[in-house]
Motif scaffolding. Structure first.
Motif, PDB file in Angstrom:
ATOM      1  N   TYR A  28       0.827  -1.214   0.000  1.00 39.57           N
ATOM      2  CA  TYR A  28       0.000   0.000   0.000  1.00 39.57           C
ATOM      3  C   TYR A  28       0.857   1.258   0.000  1.00 39.57           C
ATOM      4  O   TYR A  28       0.607   2.206  -0.752  1.00 39.57           O
ATOM      5  N   ARG A  29       1.899   1.277   0.830  1.00 40.67           N
ATOM      6  CA  ARG A  29       2.773   2.444   0.877  1.00 40.67           C
ATOM      7  C   ARG A  29       3.609   2.565  -0.395  1.00 40.67           C
ATOM      8  O   ARG A  29       3.932   3.672  -0.836  1.00 40.67           O
ATOM      9  N   LEU A  30       3.942   1.432  -1.016  1.00 37.93           N
ATOM     10  CA  LEU A  30       4.682   1.476  -2.279  1.00 37.93           C
ATOM     11  C   LEU A  30       3.835   2.101  -3.379  1.00 37.93           C
ATOM     12  O   LEU A  30       4.316   2.947  -4.145  1.00 37.93           O
ATOM     13  N   GLY A  31       2.563   1.686  -3.463  1.00 40.05           N
ATOM     14  CA  GLY A  31       1.676   2.267  -4.474  1.00 40.05           C
ATOM     15  C   GLY A  31       1.391   3.734  -4.246  1.00 40.05           C
ATOM     16  O   GLY A  31       1.039   4.457  -5.192  1.00 40.05           O
ATOM     17  N   SER A  32       1.568   4.198  -3.011  1.00 39.42           N
ATOM     18  CA  SER A  32       1.340   5.617  -2.712  1.00 39.42           C
ATOM     19  C   SER A  32       2.465   6.509  -3.219  1.00 39.42           C
ATOM     20  O   SER A  32       2.361   7.737  -3.117  1.00 39.42           O
ATOM     21  N   HIS A  33       3.540   5.926  -3.743  1.00 39.37           N
ATOM     22  CA  HIS A  33       4.658   6.704  -4.263  1.00 39.37           C
ATOM     23  C   HIS A  33       4.885   6.486  -5.753  1.00 39.37           C
ATOM     24  O   HIS A  33       5.861   6.988  -6.312  1.00 39.37           O
ATOM     25  N   ILE A  34       4.009   5.736  -6.432  1.00 37.31           N
ATOM     26  CA  ILE A  34       4.137   5.500  -7.873  1.00 37.31           C
ATOM     27  C   ILE A  34       3.227   6.474  -8.610  1.00 37.31           C
ATOM     28  O   ILE A  34       1.999   6.392  -8.484  1.00 37.31           O
ATOM     29  N   PRO A  35       3.762   7.422  -9.377  1.00 36.85           N
ATOM     30  CA  PRO A  35       2.905   8.397 -10.073  1.00 36.85           C
ATOM     31  C   PRO A  35       2.129   7.748 -11.201  1.00 36.85           C
ATOM     32  O   PRO A  35       2.558   6.759 -11.794  1.00 36.85           O
ATOM     33  N   ILE A  36       0.966   8.302 -11.497  1.00 40.50           N
ATOM     34  CA  ILE A  36       0.151   7.779 -12.592  1.00 40.50           C
ATOM     35  C   ILE A  36       0.738   8.247 -13.923  1.00 40.50           C
ATOM     36  O   ILE A  36       1.475   9.234 -13.986  1.00 40.50           O
ATOM     37  N   PRO A  37       0.454   7.555 -15.030  1.00 38.10           N
ATOM     38  CA  PRO A  37       0.970   7.982 -16.339  1.00 38.10           C
ATOM     39  C   PRO A  37       0.358   9.317 -16.765  1.00 38.10           C
ATOM     40  O   PRO A  37      -0.794   9.625 -16.449  1.00 38.10           O
ATOM     41  N   GLY A  38       1.149  10.104 -17.476  1.00 35.31           N
ATOM     42  CA  GLY A  38       0.681  11.398 -17.968  1.00 35.31           C
ATOM     43  C   GLY A  38       0.970  12.550 -17.044  1.00 35.31           C
ATOM     44  O   GLY A  38       0.544  13.682 -17.300  1.00 35.31           O
ATOM     45  N   ILE A  39       1.708  12.300 -15.946  1.00 31.04           N
ATOM     46  CA  ILE A  39       2.013  13.331 -14.954  1.00 31.04           C
ATOM     47  C   ILE A  39       3.497  13.694 -15.036  1.00 31.04           C
ATOM     48  O   ILE A  39       4.357  12.827 -15.171  1.00 31.04           O
ATOM     49  N   SER A  40       3.789  14.985 -14.953  1.00 33.92           N
ATOM     50  CA  SER A  40       5.170  15.451 -14.885  1.00 33.92           C
ATOM     51  C   SER A  40       5.626  15.373 -13.427  1.00 33.92           C
ATOM     52  O   SER A  40       5.231  16.197 -12.598  1.00 33.92           O
ATOM     53  N   TYR A  41       6.425  14.376 -13.117  1.00 31.74           N
ATOM     54  CA  TYR A  41       6.828  14.121 -11.730  1.00 31.74           C
ATOM     55  C   TYR A  41       7.621  15.294 -11.154  1.00 31.74           C
ATOM     56  O   TYR A  41       7.431  15.669  -9.995  1.00 31.74           O
ATOM     57  N   LYS A  42       8.492  15.886 -11.945  1.00 32.16           N
ATOM     58  CA  LYS A  42       9.313  16.995 -11.451  1.00 32.16           C
ATOM     59  C   LYS A  42       8.451  18.195 -11.070  1.00 32.16           C
ATOM     60  O   LYS A  42       8.667  18.814 -10.019  1.00 32.16           O
ATOM     61  N   ASP A  43       7.482  18.536 -11.927  1.00 37.62           N
ATOM     62  CA  ASP A  43       6.610  19.676 -11.627  1.00 37.62           C
ATOM     63  C   ASP A  43       5.753  19.403 -10.390  1.00 37.62           C
ATOM     64  O   ASP A  43       5.507  20.308  -9.576  1.00 37.62           O
ATOM     65  N   VAL A  44       5.302  18.157 -10.244  1.00 35.98           N
ATOM     66  CA  VAL A  44       4.504  17.808  -9.071  1.00 35.98           C
ATOM     67  C   VAL A  44       5.318  17.982  -7.795  1.00 35.98           C
ATOM     68  O   VAL A  44       4.844  18.547  -6.796  1.00 35.98           O
ATOM     69  N   GLN A  45       6.579  17.534  -7.810  1.00 37.81           N
ATOM     70  CA  GLN A  45       7.422  17.642  -6.620  1.00 37.81           C
ATOM     71  C   GLN A  45       7.717  19.097  -6.269  1.00 37.81           C
ATOM     72  O   GLN A  45       7.771  19.464  -5.096  1.00 37.81           O
ATOM     73  N   ARG A  46       7.918  19.933  -7.299  1.00 41.35           N
ATOM     74  CA  ARG A  46       8.141  21.364  -7.016  1.00 41.35           C
ATOM     75  C   ARG A  46       6.920  21.969  -6.323  1.00 41.35           C
ATOM     76  O   ARG A  46       7.054  22.727  -5.346  1.00 41.35           O
ATOM     77  N   CYS A  47       5.734  21.645  -6.811  1.00 36.72           N
ATOM     78  CA  CYS A  47       4.518  22.212  -6.228  1.00 36.72           C
ATOM     79  C   CYS A  47       4.233  21.620  -4.850  1.00 36.72           C
ATOM     80  O   CYS A  47       3.721  22.306  -3.963  1.00 36.72           O
ATOM     81  N   VAL A  48       4.547  20.333  -4.651  1.00 38.88           N
ATOM     82  CA  VAL A  48       4.349  19.712  -3.338  1.00 38.88           C
ATOM     83  C   VAL A  48       5.252  20.366  -2.303  1.00 38.88           C
ATOM     84  O   VAL A  48       4.835  20.644  -1.175  1.00 38.88           O
ATOM     85  N   ASP A  49       6.510  20.637  -2.691  1.00 45.76           N
ATOM     86  CA  ASP A  49       7.423  21.309  -1.766  1.00 45.76           C
ATOM     87  C   ASP A  49       6.935  22.710  -1.424  1.00 45.76           C
ATOM     88  O   ASP A  49       7.044  23.166  -0.283  1.00 45.76           O
TER      89      ASP A  49
END
Length: 436
Positions: A28-49
């Motif tokens: 469950y915790r592993l799946g909580s860190h796998i991004p869905i397809p079609g998402i820019s992971y870098k941009d998401v991390q910048r906004c999360v920070d």
């Protein structure tokens, strides 16, 4: 305590259940860190920070319930929340739809049908909420004020959007299966245990954020104050969650042949907090609606500015008062829906029982309703204080979105229930349990 833990892992059956539960939690915790397809992971991390440094936005509480997966838009972004919502909806509909009420009284077969309906409704809600999440991410409203929010979803084609929504819905179905597997093959109470893990996983980062944002003694004064308030809230939750009003029930003796049956005394346990954490979830959901409408309308009208000014910050006086009143209202509403004094009185009468000093039938139902109303008042006020006092206190030191009274209430309640279940399984094996 150590001897009890040794006996837990020394019991073959219980050891297998614990290992299975831990394995499901890891997945469950592993799946909580796998991004869905079609998402820019870098941009998401910048906004999360950037959101971590602020208030976390309107979806901060929901993000806590998903273990931080919502704002990161992962496979398990919605977590177990659609399943919880579907379960609550079916529970409420059972009280108003005769067909569902009849299924509930049919025992295991009827409960299986209701569980199947809950699964279907969970998938439907996951598709609906997943669509809303993807639309919010595409518009950039998921992280207001973040420069990279517009680039979170680079490809806005219909095919990519459908794949994203289906991935989120499939992740929710997988989490629902995890919860049911823990209930059937693990230590039990799978849905609540996954919520516990989600909330507990955000606590270390939230406490460290409190220390970093503190100004007195390099943040250690604020950190200590938050720990102290948290311990007081934990003690209060344990005390109230264990409190109950035991209504005595006496069963008359009856002769069958030469043998005497009955004549025993028992009680009807009525908890002080009969509604649990459901009123807090309902109140939070209702208060999110005006803020979300104002955010997505992009209106500059006076009503939109008033809502944004008064109902976005969790420590604003208008928000606090509205939140408290809604919790009290939903506490009475949920208890009235889920507990039927007339049905309980009828069951006691059919079993040949009676409450000492109270006539069987309608007087018993009126007495139970009177006692329940007397208990619901302190229970609802307790829920309101638990939900608001830590939030207002922690807002002065930062990390208010993670360290809410709702989180403390869920963690302690689920922890107590899990310990009780493990204890009962130990006692079935004729071992001494956790509880003395």
């Amino acid at each position: 305590m150590l001897s009890a833990l040794t006996k837990v892992f020394g019991t073959s059956d219980l050891r297998k259940k614990l290992i299975f539960t831990l394995g499901v939690i890891v997945l469950y915790r592993l799946g909580s860190h796998i991004p869905i397809p079609g998402i820019s992971y870098k941009d998401v991390q910048r906004c999360v920070d950037a959101a971590a440094a602020g208030n976390g936005g309107l979806l901060g509480l929901v993000n806590v319930f998903s273990g931080g997966a919502l704002l990161q838009i992962t496979v398990f972004a919605l977590g177990i929340l659609p399943y919880i919502t579907a379960s609550i909806i079916l529970q409420l509909l059972t009280a108003v739809i005769p067909r569902l009420e009849a299924l509930k009284k049919e025992g295991a077969a009827g409960q299986g049908k209701i569980t199947q309906y809950t699964r279907y409704l969970t998938v439907a809600l996951a598709v609906l909420q997943g669509t809303g999440l993807v639309a919010t991410a595409r518009s950039g409203a998921l992280f207001p004020g973040c420069p990279s929010a517009a680039g979170i979803v680079p490809d806005t084609s219909i095919l990519t959007t459908v794949v994203m929504v289906l991935t989120i819905a499939a992740g929710t179905a997988c989490v629902m299966w995890f919860a049911e597997m823990i209930t059937e093959r693990g230590v039990g109470n799978g849905m609540s245990l996954l919520i516990f893990i989600s909330i507990a996983s955000t606590l270390p980062a939230a406490l460290w954020a409190v220390k970093q944002q503190g100004k007195l003694a390099d943040g250690w004064v604020g950190f200590g104050a938050v720990i102290l308030v948290g311990l007081v809230m934990v003690a209060l939750v344990v005390f109230v969650e264990q409190a109950q009003r035991r209504v005595p029930v006496q069963y008359a003796k009856r002769m069958v042949g030469r043998k005497s049956y009955g004549g025993t005394a028992t009680y009807i346990p009525l908890k002080v907090n009969q509604a649990g954490v459901v009123p807090v979830i309902f109140a939070s959901s209702i208060l999110y609606i005006p803020a979300l409408v104002a955010q997505f309308s992009h209106s500059q009208a006076g009503w939109a500015e008033w809502i944004t000014r008064n109902f976005v910050r969790g420590d604003h006086p208008f928000y606090v008062v509205a939140y408290f009143l809604l919790i009290v209202f939903f506490a009475f509403f949920y208890v009235a829906i889920t507990f039927n004094p007339e049905e309980v009185a009828a069951n006691v009468r059919q079993a040949g029982g009676f409450i000492p000093g109270i006539r069987a039938g309608r007087p018993t139902a009126e007495y139970l309703s009177y006692v329940l109303n007397r208990l619901t008042w302190p229970g609802s006020l307790y829920l309101g204080l638990i939900a608001l006092v830590p939030t207002v206190a922690f807002a002065s030191f930062g990390g208010a979105n993670q360290l809410t009274g709702t989180s403390i209430l869920i963690i302690v309640s689920v922890g107590l229930e899990t310990v009780k279940q493990i204890n009962s399984q130990i006692e079935q094996q004729s071992y001494a349990g956790f509880l003395r």
